[in-house]
Design a protein around this motif. Structure first.
Motif, mmCIF file in Angstrom:
data_model
loop_
_atom_site.group_PDB
_atom_site.id
_atom_site.type_symbol
_atom_site.label_atom_id
_atom_site.label_comp_id
_atom_site.label_asym_id
_atom_site.label_seq_id
_atom_site.Cartn_x
_atom_site.Cartn_y
_atom_site.Cartn_z
ATOM 1 N N ASP A 152 40.463 49.170 21.313
ATOM 2 C CA ASP A 152 41.632 49.741 20.819
ATOM 3 C C ASP A 152 42.155 48.854 19.745
ATOM 4 N N LEU A 153 42.325 49.359 18.650
ATOM 5 C CA LEU A 153 42.852 48.301 17.563
ATOM 6 C C LEU A 153 44.461 48.378 17.394
ATOM 7 N N LEU A 154 44.873 47.216 16.883
ATOM 8 C CA LEU A 154 46.179 47.266 16.483
ATOM 9 C C LEU A 154 46.647 48.648 15.599
ATOM 10 N N LYS A 155 47.836 48.730 16.037
ATOM 11 C CA LYS A 155 48.450 50.059 15.249
ATOM 12 C C LYS A 155 49.822 50.123 15.505
ATOM 13 N N PRO A 156 50.805 51.083 14.856
ATOM 14 C CA PRO A 156 52.387 51.050 15.003
ATOM 15 C C PRO A 156 52.428 51.151 16.758
ATOM 16 N N PRO A 157 53.455 50.475 17.041
ATOM 17 C CA PRO A 157 53.849 50.375 18.544
ATOM 18 C C PRO A 157 54.305 51.809 19.147
ATOM 19 N N GLN A 158 54.689 52.691 18.277
ATOM 20 C CA GLN A 158 55.243 53.921 18.814
ATOM 21 C C GLN A 158 54.289 54.547 19.241
ATOM 22 N N ILE A 159 53.017 54.592 18.495
ATOM 23 C CA ILE A 159 51.870 55.545 19.051
ATOM 24 C C ILE A 159 51.293 54.962 20.337
ATOM 25 N N ILE A 160 51.278 53.637 20.348
ATOM 26 C CA ILE A 160 50.676 53.065 21.528
ATOM 27 C C ILE A 160 51.772 53.389 22.804
ATOM 28 N N ASN B 111 54.270 44.989 24.329
ATOM 29 C CA ASN B 111 54.815 43.660 24.030
ATOM 30 C C ASN B 111 53.949 43.095 22.677
ATOM 31 N N ALA B 112 54.891 43.148 21.646
ATOM 32 C CA ALA B 112 54.454 42.903 20.387
ATOM 33 C C ALA B 112 53.866 41.545 20.200
ATOM 34 N N PRO B 113 54.333 40.567 20.521
ATOM 35 C CA PRO B 113 54.127 39.053 20.308
ATOM 36 C C PRO B 113 52.622 39.077 20.883
ATOM 37 N N GLN B 114 52.547 39.565 22.224
ATOM 38 C CA GLN B 114 51.085 39.392 22.882
ATOM 39 C C GLN B 114 50.127 40.365 22.539
ATOM 40 N N HIS B 115 50.499 41.444 21.636
ATOM 41 C CA HIS B 115 49.574 42.318 21.254
ATOM 42 C C HIS B 115 49.269 43.042 22.497
ATOM 43 N N TYR C 106 45.366 44.968 26.228
ATOM 44 C CA TYR C 106 45.486 44.343 24.830
ATOM 45 C C TYR C 106 44.622 44.986 23.813
ATOM 46 N N LYS C 107 45.587 44.927 22.633
ATOM 47 C CA LYS C 107 45.035 45.566 21.318
ATOM 48 C C LYS C 107 44.480 44.342 20.422
ATOM 49 N N TYR C 108 43.305 44.719 19.827
ATOM 50 C CA TYR C 108 42.823 43.641 18.981
ATOM 51 C C TYR C 108 42.559 43.961 17.386
ATOM 52 N N SER C 109 42.505 43.282 16.616
ATOM 53 C CA SER C 109 41.944 43.385 15.358
ATOM 54 C C SER C 109 40.276 43.191 15.408
ATOM 55 N N ILE C 110 39.865 43.824 14.352
ATOM 56 C CA ILE C 110 38.245 43.630 14.473
ATOM 57 C C ILE C 110 37.810 42.138 14.298
ATOM 58 N N ASP C 111 38.559 41.439 13.530
ATOM 59 C CA ASP C 111 37.999 40.211 13.366
ATOM 60 C C ASP C 111 38.287 39.560 14.462
ATOM 61 N N LYS C 112 39.451 39.430 15.137
ATOM 62 C CA LYS C 112 39.755 38.607 16.421
ATOM 63 C C LYS C 112 38.690 38.954 17.366
ATOM 64 N N ILE C 113 38.230 40.248 17.746
ATOM 65 C CA ILE C 113 37.248 40.263 18.876
ATOM 66 C C ILE C 113 36.052 39.815 18.638
ATOM 67 N N GLN C 114 35.701 40.109 17.218
ATOM 68 C CA GLN C 114 34.568 39.572 16.818
ATOM 69 C C GLN C 114 34.163 37.905 16.574
ATOM 70 N N ASP C 115 35.359 37.152 16.435
ATOM 71 C CA ASP C 115 35.387 35.899 16.686
ATOM 72 C C ASP C 115 35.257 35.350 18.013
ATOM 73 N N ILE C 116 35.711 35.861 19.016
ATOM 74 C CA ILE C 116 35.807 35.672 20.350
ATOM 75 C C ILE C 116 34.433 36.043 21.007
ATOM 76 N N ALA C 117 33.799 36.874 20.360
ATOM 77 C CA ALA C 117 32.538 37.178 20.978
ATOM 78 C C ALA C 117 31.283 36.105 20.213
ATOM 79 N N GLU C 118 31.656 35.741 19.029
ATOM 80 C CA GLU C 118 30.785 34.794 18.456
ATOM 81 C C GLU C 118 30.729 33.555 18.907
#
Ligand SMILES: C[S@@+](CC[C@H](N)C(=O)[O-])C[C@H]1O[C@@H](n2cnc3c(N)ncnc32)[C@H](O)[C@@H]1O
Length: 315
Positions: free
Chosen positions: A184-192, A234-238, A273-285
């Motif tokens: 699940d990717l980062l998006k406007p908080p209201q939708i979440i 919790n926006a700061p913690q995503h 937790y919601k992620y950006s694609i780059d962030k989760i790829q970075d963790i996996a790598e």
């Protein structure tokens, strides 16, 4: 599998004894919790399931090509097995399908239905807690590649250190294999926010099922009507945090021990937790996985990410 009831008892006692009361969301999933989660998936507000299903319906052919012929597919946190059907219809001669879930009765019933629909496929359900052990049998002799499918953004329920362990487990158990991960990717908080606060109150029922389960299985005495569902982004913690808030000062007894909840005090039941694609790829790598294609929807609300897993033995 380790005795899940004892884990539940120990983990709930530990949660109630601590200042910040926090328990793993895995304890939502008894038969009733799994049935409630299936209802959540059909809610108009719950975009993750609909979005992931639409990505799969558009791209399952390309995903199956990546998996290759004679693959053995392992689904982690398998649930109702709705999504995997789209992959199984596209896969070239899969050797076997191993759905793994902690919710035993629900898994057994879902696997039985799937076996009827795919009579040629060897379907072997595994009731296990993937945070403890993966208990995988030896691969089928015709298997060319072992692939894990982890949809539903269940990875979002892990704390950051648990995400590292999850990718390390993939590297350990699936040498020269692959991983298809739903995020699940980062998006406007209201939708979440709406997705976790549905109008029909099904998510609230799912949340409070943890207390009902504790009363039934552990003989606790939670007054379920005196705890309210509370979910917020919790926006700061995503992350979405889900809690049960005590509506008054009250005492709960579990295993002859008594615990006080102050009015407004919470039991923290889930992070998502919601992620950006780059962030989760970075963790996996960082755990040695190699990022591959990413399939997403036009809004980029959800991603299905491919990872190749090197054969560390021969690398
Ligand atoms: C968010 S639901 C996702 C279900 C399904 N995969 C989907 O995408 O709709 C999480 C699933 O993981 C299972 N689960 C949660 N924690 C688990 C654990 N520690 N070990 C094994 N299964 C777990 C639950 O029983 C549930 O079926």
């Amino acid at each position: 599998m380790n005795n899940p009831v004892n884990h539940f008892e120990n983990d709930l006692l530990a949660a109630l004894s601590s200042e910040n009361k926090h328990i793993s969301p895995k304890y939502f999933y008894d038969a009733n919790g799994s049935a409630l989660f299936d209802q959540i998936c059909d809610l108009p507000e719950y975009y993750p399931t609909k979005t992931e299903l639409s990505i799969l319906s558009h791209h399952s052919g390309a995903m199956a090509q990546h998996m290759g012929p004679h693959a053995e597919l392992i689904e982690l946190g398998a649930g109702a097995l709705t999504k995997v059907r789209l992959l199984l219809r596209q896969l070239d001669s899969p050797t076997s399908f191993l759905p793994m879930d902690i919710s035993g009765d629900h898994l057994t019933a879902a696997a039985r239905d799937l076996q009827r629909e795919f009579p040629q496929l060897a379907v072997s359900p595994i009731v296990a807690d993937y945070t403890h052990d993966w208990s995988l049998p030896l691969p089928h002799k015709a298997t060319q590649r072992r692939i894990a499918f982890f949809p539903g953004s269940t990875i979002g329920n892990f704390l950051p250190t648990e995400v590292d362990s999850f990718f390390a487990n993939c590297a350990k158990h699936l040498p020269a294999g692959g991983l298809l991960l739903g995020v699940d990717l980062l998006k406007p908080p209201q939708i979440i926010h709406q997705a976790y606060n549905d109008a029909q109150g099904i998510t609230a029922a799912f949340n409070s099922n943890l207390l009902t389960r504790a009363n039934r299985e552990l003989n606790a005495n939670f007054d379920v009507s005196q705890f309210a569902h509370w979910a917020f982004y919790n926006a700061p913690q995503h992350r979405v945090e889900m809690h049960l808030v005590s509506l008054k000062k009250q005492e709960v007894v579990l295993k002859n021990q008594s615990f006080v909840f102050e009015e407004g005090e919470t039991l923290h039941t889930e992070n998502s937790y919601k992620y950006s694609i780059d962030k989760i790829q970075d963790i996996a790598e960082k755990q040695g996985l190699k990022s591959g294609p990413v399939w997403t929807d036009p809004n980029r609300w959800f991603g299905l990410l491919w990872f190749d897993i090197p054969d560390f033995e021969t690398a």
